[in-house]
Design a protein around this motif. Structure first.
Motif, PDB file in Angstrom:
ATOM      1  N   THR A   1      -6.192  -9.654 -22.176  1.00  0.00           N
ATOM      2  CA  THR A   1      -5.404 -10.745 -21.607  1.00  0.00           C
ATOM      3  C   THR A   1      -6.098 -11.277 -20.355  1.00  0.00           C
ATOM      4  N   THR A   2      -6.450 -10.359 -19.467  1.00  0.00           N
ATOM      5  CA  THR A   2      -7.260 -10.714 -18.305  1.00  0.00           C
ATOM      6  C   THR A   2      -8.422  -9.736 -18.215  1.00  0.00           C
ATOM      7  N   LEU A   3      -9.477 -10.182 -17.571  1.00  0.00           N
ATOM      8  CA  LEU A   3     -10.668  -9.358 -17.415  1.00  0.00           C
ATOM      9  C   LEU A   3     -11.358  -9.748 -16.121  1.00  0.00           C
ATOM     10  N   SER A   4     -11.641  -8.760 -15.295  1.00  0.00           N
ATOM     11  CA  SER A   4     -12.351  -9.007 -14.044  1.00  0.00           C
ATOM     12  C   SER A   4     -13.510  -8.036 -13.918  1.00  0.00           C
ATOM     13  N   GLY A   5     -14.608  -8.503 -13.349  1.00  0.00           N
ATOM     14  CA  GLY A   5     -15.731  -7.607 -13.141  1.00  0.00           C
ATOM     15  C   GLY A   5     -17.041  -8.336 -12.973  1.00  0.00           C
ATOM     16  N   THR A   6     -18.111  -7.573 -13.130  1.00  0.00           N
ATOM     17  CA  THR A   6     -19.464  -8.055 -12.902  1.00  0.00           C
ATOM     18  C   THR A   6     -19.973  -8.842 -14.099  1.00  0.00           C
ATOM     19  N   ALA A   7     -20.680  -9.929 -13.803  1.00  0.00           N
ATOM     20  CA  ALA A   7     -21.331 -10.725 -14.836  1.00  0.00           C
ATOM     21  C   ALA A   7     -22.834 -10.529 -14.744  1.00  0.00           C
ATOM     22  N   CYS A   8     -23.475 -10.421 -15.901  1.00  0.00           N
ATOM     23  CA  CYS A   8     -24.921 -10.229 -15.991  1.00  0.00           C
ATOM     24  C   CYS A   8     -25.547 -11.450 -16.657  1.00  0.00           C
ATOM     25  N   ALA A   9     -26.661 -11.896 -16.150  1.00  0.00           N
ATOM     26  CA  ALA A   9     -27.355 -13.062 -16.697  1.00  0.00           C
ATOM     27  C   ALA A   9     -28.471 -12.627 -17.634  1.00  0.00           C
ATOM     28  N   LEU A  10     -28.470 -13.189 -18.833  1.00  0.00           N
ATOM     29  CA  LEU A  10     -29.543 -12.965 -19.795  1.00  0.00           C
ATOM     30  C   LEU A  10     -29.944 -14.347 -20.327  1.00  0.00           C
ATOM     31  N   PRO A  11     -30.804 -15.060 -19.604  1.00  0.00           N
ATOM     32  CA  PRO A  11     -31.083 -16.461 -19.922  1.00  0.00           C
ATOM     33  C   PRO A  11     -32.011 -16.695 -21.109  1.00  0.00           C
ATOM     34  N   LEU A  12     -32.431 -15.656 -21.791  1.00  0.00           N
ATOM     35  CA  LEU A  12     -33.349 -15.819 -22.920  1.00  0.00           C
ATOM     36  C   LEU A  12     -32.666 -16.557 -24.074  1.00  0.00           C
ATOM     37  N   PRO A  13     -33.309 -17.592 -24.666  1.00  0.00           N
ATOM     38  CA  PRO A  13     -32.721 -18.277 -25.818  1.00  0.00           C
ATOM     39  C   PRO A  13     -33.055 -17.557 -27.116  1.00  0.00           C
ATOM     40  N   HIS A  14     -32.235 -17.786 -28.132  1.00  0.00           N
ATOM     41  CA  HIS A  14     -32.486 -17.335 -29.502  1.00  0.00           C
ATOM     42  C   HIS A  14     -32.681 -15.813 -29.614  1.00  0.00           C
ATOM     43  N   VAL A  15     -31.912 -15.054 -28.869  1.00  0.00           N
ATOM     44  CA  VAL A  15     -31.937 -13.596 -29.024  1.00  0.00           C
ATOM     45  C   VAL A  15     -31.157 -13.278 -30.284  1.00  0.00           C
ATOM     46  N   ASP A  16     -31.857 -12.742 -31.294  1.00  0.00           N
ATOM     47  CA  ASP A  16     -31.192 -12.540 -32.580  1.00  0.00           C
ATOM     48  C   ASP A  16     -30.570 -11.144 -32.678  1.00  0.00           C
ATOM     49  N   THR A  17     -29.802 -10.951 -33.742  1.00  0.00           N
ATOM     50  CA  THR A  17     -29.069  -9.691 -33.881  1.00  0.00           C
ATOM     51  C   THR A  17     -29.988  -8.503 -34.150  1.00  0.00           C
ATOM     52  N   ASP A  18     -31.202  -8.758 -34.650  1.00  0.00           N
ATOM     53  CA  ASP A  18     -32.174  -7.668 -34.802  1.00  0.00           C
ATOM     54  C   ASP A  18     -32.596  -7.122 -33.452  1.00  0.00           C
ATOM     55  N   GLN A  19     -32.654  -8.001 -32.439  1.00  0.00           N
ATOM     56  CA  GLN A  19     -32.962  -7.569 -31.078  1.00  0.00           C
ATOM     57  C   GLN A  19     -31.739  -6.949 -30.417  1.00  0.00           C
ATOM     58  N   ILE A  20     -30.586  -7.534 -30.682  1.00  0.00           N
ATOM     59  CA  ILE A  20     -29.359  -7.023 -30.070  1.00  0.00           C
ATOM     60  C   ILE A  20     -29.054  -5.608 -30.561  1.00  0.00           C
ATOM     61  N   MET A  21     -29.284  -5.359 -31.845  1.00  0.00           N
ATOM     62  CA  MET A  21     -29.040  -4.032 -32.407  1.00  0.00           C
ATOM     63  C   MET A  21     -30.138  -3.724 -33.435  1.00  0.00           C
ATOM     64  N   PRO A  22     -31.234  -3.069 -33.008  1.00  0.00           N
ATOM     65  CA  PRO A  22     -32.345  -2.778 -33.922  1.00  0.00           C
ATOM     66  C   PRO A  22     -31.907  -1.944 -35.121  1.00  0.00           C
ATOM     67  N   LYS A  23     -32.678  -2.077 -36.195  1.00  0.00           N
ATOM     68  CA  LYS A  23     -32.293  -1.514 -37.494  1.00  0.00           C
ATOM     69  C   LYS A  23     -32.099  -0.010 -37.482  1.00  0.00           C
ATOM     70  N   GLN A  24     -32.804   0.730 -36.598  1.00  0.00           N
ATOM     71  CA  GLN A  24     -32.683   2.192 -36.617  1.00  0.00           C
ATOM     72  C   GLN A  24     -31.290   2.663 -36.203  1.00  0.00           C
ATOM     73  N   PHE A  25     -30.492   1.764 -35.616  1.00  0.00           N
ATOM     74  CA  PHE A  25     -29.142   2.129 -35.195  1.00  0.00           C
ATOM     75  C   PHE A  25     -28.098   1.777 -36.252  1.00  0.00           C
ATOM     76  N   LEU A  26     -28.550   1.355 -37.416  1.00  0.00           N
ATOM     77  CA  LEU A  26     -27.621   0.974 -38.472  1.00  0.00           C
ATOM     78  C   LEU A  26     -27.406   2.091 -39.486  1.00  0.00           C
ATOM     79  N   LYS A  27     -27.991   3.248 -39.250  1.00  0.00           N
ATOM     80  CA  LYS A  27     -27.972   4.322 -40.238  1.00  0.00           C
ATOM     81  C   LYS A  27     -26.692   5.142 -40.233  1.00  0.00           C
TER      82      LYS A  27
END
Length: 220
Positions: free
Chosen positions: A9-35
């Motif tokens: 409903t509400t959320l407060s806290g620290t924000a982190c900047a990741l300005p890189l464009p086109h970060v795909d889901t393979d980078q977000i969660m590499p394949k070895q963590f899908l097992k």
């Protein structure tokens, strides 16, 4: 009804900047963590190759390994974050790490939908607003934010600005209630039962005679 995830409903806290464009889901969660068959260890997998070196040691120069961003609840992203394959693990890992809201100018469509279905608002904002939030998030003294999902506002204390954002009403309700797609469907359980009873009464031939004796009238 049991919630699928922690309602937001509400959320407060620290924000982190990741300005890189086109970060795909393979980078977000590499394949070895899908097992695995559960979500254990997925926080470690989130942006793993950016956060850790080949020996598994944390990269001190990466923002999520630096205070105060190690405790980030918001992630300000570059354009088209979450493009690529449809792995839901990307959102699970992000949430398990503690990030509960992502903001950017655009997201991969499936990634955005996965966020909303897993308790992580993915909010699309104008370029100028994302640039402002990105600048604040890069400053450790100015990177605090406060989200009010019901009011559809995001407040930044450092510059005392409050922006209003748009969100799909169904996604907003899911997030506020902590319900996934199945849970939202079950809020209409009585309507479903009523329809099923009417349909079976009008079309009794859809149930084989042998099954009629044991049929209890509802799939719910």
């Amino acid at each position: 009804m049991t919630s699928a995830f922690q309602a937001i409903t509400t959320l407060s806290g620290t924000a982190c900047a990741l300005p890189l464009p086109h970060v795909d889901t393979d980078q977000i969660m590499p394949k070895q963590f899908l097992k695995g068959i559960d979500r254990q260890g997925l926080a470690q997998g989130f942006l793993h190759d950016m956060r850790f070196d080949a020996a598994g040691q944390a990269r001190n120069d990466f923002v999520l390994n630096q205070a105060p961003w190690t405790e980030a609840k918001f992630l300000i992203t570059g354009a088209n974050f979450g493009c690529g394959s449809s792995r839901e693990h990307a959102v699970w890992g992000m949430r398990e790490l503690g990030i509960r809201c992502v903001l950017g100018t655009s997201f991969g469509g499936i990634f955005s939908d996965n966020c909303m279905r897993n308790g992580v608002p993915a909010l699309v904002l104008p370029v100028a607003e994302v640039d402002r939030l990105m600048a604040l998030a890069m400053d450790p003294q100015r990177c605090q934010m406060a989200l009010d999902l019901a009011a559809q506002t995001l407040h930044t204390p450092a510059d005392d600005q409050t922006l209003r954002f748009d969100i799909d009403p169904l996604h907003q309700e899911m997030l506020l209630l902590g319900l996934d797609a199945v849970g939202m469907s079950l809020t209409h359980a009585q309507d479903i039962r009523d329809f099923e009873a009417r349909h079976l009464k009008a079309n009794p031939w859809v149930v084989p005679p042998a099954a009629t004796e044991t049929h209890h009238g509802s799939l719910l």
